[in-house]
Design a protein around this motif. Structure first.
Motif, PDB file in Angstrom:
ATOM      1  N   LEU A  44       0.823  -1.202   0.000  1.00  0.00           N
ATOM      2  CA  LEU A  44       0.000   0.000   0.000  1.00  0.00           C
ATOM      3  C   LEU A  44       0.861   1.258   0.000  1.00  0.00           C
ATOM      4  O   LEU A  44       0.493   2.270  -0.604  1.00  0.00           O
ATOM      5  CB  LEU A  44      -0.923  -0.024   1.213  1.00  0.00           C
ATOM      6  CG  LEU A  44      -1.960   1.093   1.346  1.00  0.00           C
ATOM      7  CD1 LEU A  44      -2.915   1.111   0.163  1.00  0.00           C
ATOM      8  CD2 LEU A  44      -2.725   0.937   2.667  1.00  0.00           C
ATOM      9  N   GLY A  45       1.994   1.202   0.680  1.00  0.00           N
ATOM     10  CA  GLY A  45       2.926   2.317   0.654  1.00  0.00           C
ATOM     11  C   GLY A  45       2.877   3.246   1.842  1.00  0.00           C
ATOM     12  O   GLY A  45       3.439   4.344   1.800  1.00  0.00           O
ATOM     13  N   VAL A  46       2.224   2.829   2.939  1.00  0.00           N
ATOM     14  CA  VAL A  46       2.106   3.715   4.094  1.00  0.00           C
ATOM     15  C   VAL A  46       3.451   3.861   4.798  1.00  0.00           C
ATOM     16  O   VAL A  46       4.350   3.032   4.659  1.00  0.00           O
ATOM     17  CB  VAL A  46       1.041   3.214   5.076  1.00  0.00           C
ATOM     18  CG1 VAL A  46      -0.323   3.217   4.405  1.00  0.00           C
ATOM     19  CG2 VAL A  46       1.372   1.829   5.608  1.00  0.00           C
ATOM     20  N   ASP A  47       3.572   4.933   5.568  1.00  0.00           N
ATOM     21  CA  ASP A  47       4.837   5.260   6.229  1.00  0.00           C
ATOM     22  C   ASP A  47       4.854   4.932   7.713  1.00  0.00           C
ATOM     23  O   ASP A  47       5.910   4.680   8.290  1.00  0.00           O
ATOM     24  CB  ASP A  47       5.113   6.763   6.074  1.00  0.00           C
ATOM     25  CG  ASP A  47       5.070   7.215   4.636  1.00  0.00           C
ATOM     26  OD1 ASP A  47       6.072   7.054   3.930  1.00  0.00           O
ATOM     27  OD2 ASP A  47       4.004   7.715   4.202  1.00  0.00           O
ATOM     28  N   VAL A  48       3.685   4.980   8.345  1.00  0.00           N
ATOM     29  CA  VAL A  48       3.584   4.845   9.797  1.00  0.00           C
ATOM     30  C   VAL A  48       2.429   3.913  10.131  1.00  0.00           C
ATOM     31  O   VAL A  48       1.359   4.002   9.507  1.00  0.00           O
ATOM     32  CB  VAL A  48       3.331   6.212  10.478  1.00  0.00           C
ATOM     33  CG1 VAL A  48       3.318   6.071  11.992  1.00  0.00           C
ATOM     34  CG2 VAL A  48       4.360   7.242  10.043  1.00  0.00           C
ATOM     35  N   VAL A  49       2.626   3.060  11.117  1.00  0.00           N
ATOM     36  CA  VAL A  49       1.541   2.257  11.677  1.00  0.00           C
ATOM     37  C   VAL A  49       1.192   2.814  13.050  1.00  0.00           C
ATOM     38  O   VAL A  49       2.070   2.977  13.903  1.00  0.00           O
ATOM     39  CB  VAL A  49       1.937   0.773  11.796  1.00  0.00           C
ATOM     40  CG1 VAL A  49       0.894  -0.003  12.602  1.00  0.00           C
ATOM     41  CG2 VAL A  49       2.102   0.159  10.416  1.00  0.00           C
ATOM     42  N   TRP A  50      -0.063   3.158  13.220  1.00  0.00           N
ATOM     43  CA  TRP A  50      -0.583   3.532  14.537  1.00  0.00           C
ATOM     44  C   TRP A  50      -1.241   2.279  15.095  1.00  0.00           C
ATOM     45  O   TRP A  50      -2.200   1.770  14.548  1.00  0.00           O
ATOM     46  CB  TRP A  50      -1.549   4.701  14.408  1.00  0.00           C
ATOM     47  CG  TRP A  50      -2.626   4.809  15.447  1.00  0.00           C
ATOM     48  CD1 TRP A  50      -2.645   4.283  16.707  1.00  0.00           C
ATOM     49  CD2 TRP A  50      -3.872   5.509  15.312  1.00  0.00           C
ATOM     50  NE1 TRP A  50      -3.808   4.598  17.362  1.00  0.00           N
ATOM     51  CE2 TRP A  50      -4.581   5.347  16.532  1.00  0.00           C
ATOM     52  CE3 TRP A  50      -4.448   6.253  14.280  1.00  0.00           C
ATOM     53  CZ2 TRP A  50      -5.844   5.903  16.735  1.00  0.00           C
ATOM     54  CZ3 TRP A  50      -5.707   6.809  14.495  1.00  0.00           C
ATOM     55  CH2 TRP A  50      -6.388   6.639  15.706  1.00  0.00           C
ATOM     56  N   LEU A  51      -0.701   1.794  16.208  1.00  0.00           N
ATOM     57  CA  LEU A  51      -1.159   0.550  16.815  1.00  0.00           C
ATOM     58  C   LEU A  51      -2.089   0.864  17.971  1.00  0.00           C
ATOM     59  O   LEU A  51      -1.663   1.414  18.993  1.00  0.00           O
ATOM     60  CB  LEU A  51       0.050  -0.256  17.305  1.00  0.00           C
ATOM     61  CG  LEU A  51      -0.217  -1.647  17.881  1.00  0.00           C
ATOM     62  CD1 LEU A  51      -0.795  -2.575  16.813  1.00  0.00           C
ATOM     63  CD2 LEU A  51       1.078  -2.227  18.455  1.00  0.00           C
ATOM     64  N   SER A  52      -3.359   0.517  17.815  1.00  0.00           N
ATOM     65  CA  SER A  52      -4.293   0.665  18.928  1.00  0.00           C
ATOM     66  C   SER A  52      -3.832  -0.204  20.104  1.00  0.00           C
ATOM     67  O   SER A  52      -3.026  -1.113  19.931  1.00  0.00           O
ATOM     68  CB  SER A  52      -5.702   0.277  18.485  1.00  0.00           C
ATOM     69  OG  SER A  52      -6.263   1.283  17.666  1.00  0.00           O
ATOM     70  N   PRO A  53      -4.332   0.049  21.321  1.00  0.00           N
ATOM     71  CA  PRO A  53      -3.717  -0.522  22.513  1.00  0.00           C
ATOM     72  C   PRO A  53      -3.558  -2.041  22.496  1.00  0.00           C
ATOM     73  O   PRO A  53      -4.497  -2.777  22.210  1.00  0.00           O
ATOM     74  CB  PRO A  53      -4.657  -0.091  23.630  1.00  0.00           C
ATOM     75  CG  PRO A  53      -5.244   1.182  23.137  1.00  0.00           C
ATOM     76  CD  PRO A  53      -5.426   0.974  21.674  1.00  0.00           C
ATOM     77  N   VAL A  54      -2.345  -2.479  22.836  1.00  0.00           N
ATOM     78  CA  VAL A  54      -2.062  -3.908  23.022  1.00  0.00           C
ATOM     79  C   VAL A  54      -1.577  -4.177  24.442  1.00  0.00           C
ATOM     80  O   VAL A  54      -1.120  -5.266  24.752  1.00  0.00           O
ATOM     81  CB  VAL A  54      -1.015  -4.416  22.008  1.00  0.00           C
ATOM     82  CG1 VAL A  54      -1.568  -4.377  20.602  1.00  0.00           C
ATOM     83  CG2 VAL A  54       0.293  -3.619  22.102  1.00  0.00           C
ATOM     84  N   TYR A  55      -1.678  -3.185  25.302  1.00  0.00           N
ATOM     85  CA  TYR A  55      -1.234  -3.325  26.681  1.00  0.00           C
ATOM     86  C   TYR A  55      -2.118  -4.328  27.447  1.00  0.00           C
ATOM     87  O   TYR A  55      -3.237  -4.624  27.037  1.00  0.00           O
ATOM     88  CB  TYR A  55      -1.306  -1.986  27.412  1.00  0.00           C
ATOM     89  CG  TYR A  55      -0.760  -0.797  26.681  1.00  0.00           C
ATOM     90  CD1 TYR A  55       0.581  -0.446  26.757  1.00  0.00           C
ATOM     91  CD2 TYR A  55      -1.602   0.021  25.918  1.00  0.00           C
ATOM     92  CE1 TYR A  55       1.077   0.676  26.103  1.00  0.00           C
ATOM     93  CE2 TYR A  55      -1.119   1.140  25.258  1.00  0.00           C
ATOM     94  CZ  TYR A  55       0.227   1.463  25.353  1.00  0.00           C
ATOM     95  OH  TYR A  55       0.715   2.568  24.695  1.00  0.00           O
TER      96      TYR A  55
END
Length: 565
Positions: A44-55
């Motif tokens: 897809l070519g995205v630059d950043v992954v925003w990861l919703s909480p995995v805590y």
């Protein structure tokens, strides 16, 4: 000229891990599942992954109730799994930002367990505790210290039987609010954030971060309707102390490493004047904010679950105003979807006859504004709202609470369900549709939330080899931002603000002009714009037929063109 920050030409992709990809067949997405699907994001070519909480979390609000900030919940994997994901992302040239939830914790966090244990516990003041309202006994109706309403319905205070006092929770009762007036709380949060930065993460998306500063007097809010509850937002939303807290956080956590990391603040109710202060680089607070004005325009008299048709002129006025307001100072975040919003192609588009055209037209309109675009998982496929049959199909605490409260007050259950089907958060949380197989390739087991049945034809595998697919249109939009400086940095000018169907604007930089023109409706339209344009200027379109004659552009249903000269 100062070099523009890296994130002005970046595109962020939000992963809601519970629904992205499951590696072990338990029906819940996890970190190894995400790692195994990184080829999709790279393609897809995205630059950043925003990861919703995995805590670590009891999952009362699907991970936005954190019981240990420095541990990964076993449902998602381990810290070692996280480290492998981060290393793989970095090896592919992508960054990762964590979802940071520090307005509140879980009631099972050790900080709160200690706080509720006794009135004289050292952590008692880490949260907001108050005795019953004067003249009331604990537990009596109306005894809550203030009349504030929770965002998830009902009072924002819950009685704790151990000490006979109430604790504040602006959201679920299992999400007690931290007291940011206590410097020990702030220092603990700063230390935790530095721990994640040392581990290698590239920044933070900060959940409801403009709610951390409460008026210590905790006054009542204006009554809501005829009920006993009141609107406390003026007493906890975007108060001046919030700026102090964020400047301190930026200084203590990021220090002189500014510019390397990305900081995004989710801010319900924020105004453009406030956003300009939060994102002014000279103030050292945040890089950008999430505002909610444009995704509130279709809320009816009864609120978000009473939707009404969107007037495109209102949308243009809203987004155009934010473009102008942050043109000289600050920065916009651009989004249609996230884990809290219904699917845009079902909400503002046409997910029937014009599904592909409307999904790509809406993507085109959004991505070429000035700001950093956010793609929510499945948006790049044109995923739609789900056909939930009844209340038993829903999982979201907000929807379940609303249904229970509305029906108890006498509302027609089917009418309530219609609102939930249209606007409920579960629409965003159905599993990503990877292929046409069992559970859409999300899991080998039974998914925690049913897969949308349209995965039989709407899925990633079906789109990879189709150059006209929603996926490849999004890929080309991302390429344009990377390739053309005018997309990242050009000035913005709204065109045809009073046209009820055509969304058009220009971006200009150093002699280059980019024109975006889209028909956001199912009937043919003609747009008349300034300048001499031709079909040869078109660099991207979502339809095969392009009819451009000078300043006259004919547009079929949901047609969208991007022209550059």
């Amino acid at each position: 000229m100062t070099e523009a920050p890296w994130w002005t030409s970046a595109v962020v992709y939000q992963v809601y891990p519970r629904s992205f990809a499951d590696s072990d067949g338990d029906g819940v997405g996890d970190l190894p599942g995400l790692t195994a699907r990184l080829d999709h994001l790279q393609r897809l070519g995205v630059d950043v992954v925003w990861l919703s909480p995995v805590y670590a979390s009891p999952q009362a609000d699907n991970g936005y109730d954190i019981s240990d900030y420095q541990a990964v919940d076993p449902v998602f994997g381990t810290l070692e799994d996280f480290d492998r994901l981060l290393a793989d992302l970095h090896a592919r040239g992508m960054k990762l930002i964590m979802d940071l939830v520090v307005n509140h914790t879980s009631d099972e966090h050790p900080w709160f367990v200690a706080s509720r244990s006794a009135k004289d516990d050292p952590k008692r003041d880490w949260y907001w505790w108050r005795p019953p309202r004067p003249g009331f006994a604990a537990g009596e109706p109306g005894a809550e210290p203030t009349n504030w309403e929770s965002a998830f319905s009902g009072p924002a205070w819950t009685l704790d039987e151990t000490t006979g006092e109430y604790y504040l929770h602006l959201f679920d009762r299992k999400q007690p609010d931290l007291n940011w007036e206590n410097p020990e709380v702030r220092h603990a949060v700063h230390a935790m954030m530095r721990w994640w930065l040392d581990r290698g993460v590239d920044g933070f998306r900060m959940d409801v971060i403009n709610l951390i500063a409460k008026d210590p007097a905790l006054p009542d809010g204006a009554p809501i309707g005829r009920g006993a509850l009141g609107d406390g937002f003026p007493h906890f939303g975007t108060r001046p102390r919030c700026h102090d807290f964020l400047r301190e956080l930026h200084r203590e956590v990021f220090g002189d490493r500014r510019g390397r990391y990305l900081t995004v603040g989710e801010m319900p109710g924020v105004t453009w004047e406030q956003a300009r202060l939060f994102t002014d680089p000279a103030r050292g607070e945040l890089d950008m904010v999430f505002q909610f004005e444009h995704v509130s325009l279709d809320h009816g008299p009864g609120g978000k679950f009473d939707p009404e048709p969107l007037d495109l002129r209102d949308l243009k006025a809203s987004l155009g105003h934010w473009q102008r307001a942050l043109a000289e100072t600050g920065w916009n975040s651009l989004y249609w979807n996230n884990h809290d919003q219904p699917r845009v192609v079902s909400r503002f588009g046409d997910d029937g006859r014009w599904w592909r055209e409307s999904a790509t037209a809406l993507g085109t309109v959004l991505h070429l504004h000035r700001g950093t675009p956010y793609v929510y998982q499945g948006e790049e496929l044109g995923m739609t709202n789900a056909p939930f049959g009844g209340i038993d199909d829903l999982r979201d605490v907000e929807s379940l609470n609303h249904y229970r409260q509305a029906v108890a007050a006498g509302a027609d259950p089917e009418a309530v369900l219609r609102g939930l089907r249209a606007m409920g958060r579960d629409n965003a949380r159905t599993p990503v549709q990877w292929d046409a197989s069992h559970a859409a390739g999300f899991t080998t087991g039974e998914p925690w939330l049913p897969v949308n049945p349209n995965h039989s034809w709407l899925n990633a595998r079906a789109q990879y080899d189709d150059p006209r697919s929603v996926f490849h249109h999004y890929r080309r939009l991302i390429e344009l931002r990377h390739a053309l400086p005018v997309v990242a940095l050009g000035d913005f000018r709204m065109l045809l603000p009073d046209d009820p169907r055509v969304y058009a604007y220009t971006r200009s930089l150093d002699g280059t002009t980019l024109l975006v023109v889209a028909n956001l409706g199912g009937d043919d339209r003609v747009a008349v714009v300034d300048g001499e344009w031709s079909a040869a200027d078109v660099v991207l379109s979502n339809v095969d037929r392009v009819d451009v004659d000078g300043g006259r552009i004919a547009l079929g249903p949901w047609a969208a063109h991007v022209l550059v000269r």
